[in-house]
Design an enzyme around this catalytic site. Sequence first.
Site, PDB file in Angstrom:
ATOM      1  N   ARG A  78      11.936  -1.714  11.046  1.00 33.75           N
ATOM      2  CA  ARG A  78      10.733  -1.130  11.650  1.00 33.75           C
ATOM      3  C   ARG A  78      10.367  -1.930  12.890  1.00 33.75           C
ATOM      4  O   ARG A  78      10.394  -3.156  12.883  1.00 33.75           O
ATOM      5  CB  ARG A  78       9.605  -1.179  10.617  1.00 33.75           C
ATOM      6  N   LYS A  85       0.817  -1.213   0.000  1.00 34.31           N
ATOM      7  CA  LYS A  85       0.000   0.000   0.000  1.00 34.31           C
ATOM      8  C   LYS A  85       0.854   1.269   0.000  1.00 34.31           C
ATOM      9  O   LYS A  85       0.584   2.185  -0.758  1.00 34.31           O
ATOM     10  CB  LYS A  85      -0.938   0.036   1.216  1.00 34.31           C
ATOM     11  N   ARG A 141      -9.822   1.291   8.945  1.00 39.19           N
ATOM     12  CA  ARG A 141      -9.416  -0.085   9.203  1.00 39.19           C
ATOM     13  C   ARG A 141     -10.442  -0.834  10.037  1.00 39.19           C
ATOM     14  O   ARG A 141     -10.267  -2.022  10.293  1.00 39.19           O
ATOM     15  CB  ARG A 141      -8.109  -0.079   9.994  1.00 39.19           C
ATOM     16  N   ARG A 157      11.585  -6.608   4.742  1.00 43.76           N
ATOM     17  CA  ARG A 157      11.634  -5.190   5.094  1.00 43.76           C
ATOM     18  C   ARG A 157      12.252  -5.000   6.484  1.00 43.76           C
ATOM     19  O   ARG A 157      12.980  -4.049   6.720  1.00 43.76           O
ATOM     20  CB  ARG A 157      10.214  -4.612   5.075  1.00 43.76           C
ATOM     21  N   ARG A 217      -0.413  -8.654  13.387  1.00 45.67           N
ATOM     22  CA  ARG A 217      -0.986  -7.622  12.501  1.00 45.67           C
ATOM     23  C   ARG A 217      -1.873  -8.256  11.432  1.00 45.67           C
ATOM     24  O   ARG A 217      -2.925  -7.724  11.095  1.00 45.67           O
ATOM     25  CB  ARG A 217       0.130  -6.798  11.852  1.00 45.67           C
TER      26      ARG A 217
END
Length: 190
Positions: free
Chosen positions: A135, A15, A90, A129, A146
């Site tokens: 992150r 996204k 969401r 990632r 998640r």
Amino acid sequence: MTSRLVLLGPPGAGKGTQAARLSTQLGIPAISTGDIFRSNVAERTELGQRAQRYMDAGEYVPDEITNDMVRARLAQPDSAQGFLLDGYPRTLDQVAELDAMLAGLDARLDAVVELTADDEVVVQRLLGRAAEQGRADDTDVVIRRRLEVYHEQTAPLAEHYATRGLLRRVDGIGSVEEVTARVLAALNAS
Ligand code: ADP
């Protein structure tokens, strides 16, 4: 034409990457709630301090915090010509809240694009990632949480928007350029 768009899809579907490209191509701001939260955490603002523990656990930040933040962002002048929301709404409550915010601005959504990708693919992308960007919420356990939260709370939004005739489903697997082209084609077809 003004475009008021929402980008839906699981974490790792791409996204953020697509939002940046679409923002340039369509000339509208990309508004990412995840990015806004992360910069608030980095700057140690009060909002960041309220949001951080939820983000670190892979849980959603409570609706009232998130809704207030988005309302303030949509009130900024650059959103008047359209916007691309990435990561909001969401939850079904956020859907209702967004409708109310837009009604207050005498506006409504033009389309909701759902980027689809299988769980296995997104887990591999997010672990990749994690290695590159570090992150805080890209650890194996938090990634799985998640995804679980996404399937429970956010996946139903696609059905909701489909019922309203707004949903455009786009395959998120392919090169970055291919996926952007698919999204633009899906939007032009509508
Ligand atoms: P991803 O889609 O990869 O999980 P984001 O960058 O969109 O990541 O969001 C990171 C975190 O920010 C989420 O796990 C959540 O804690 C918080 N967040 C972002 N958007 C929302 C939202 N609309 N409602 C509640 N929490 C949110």
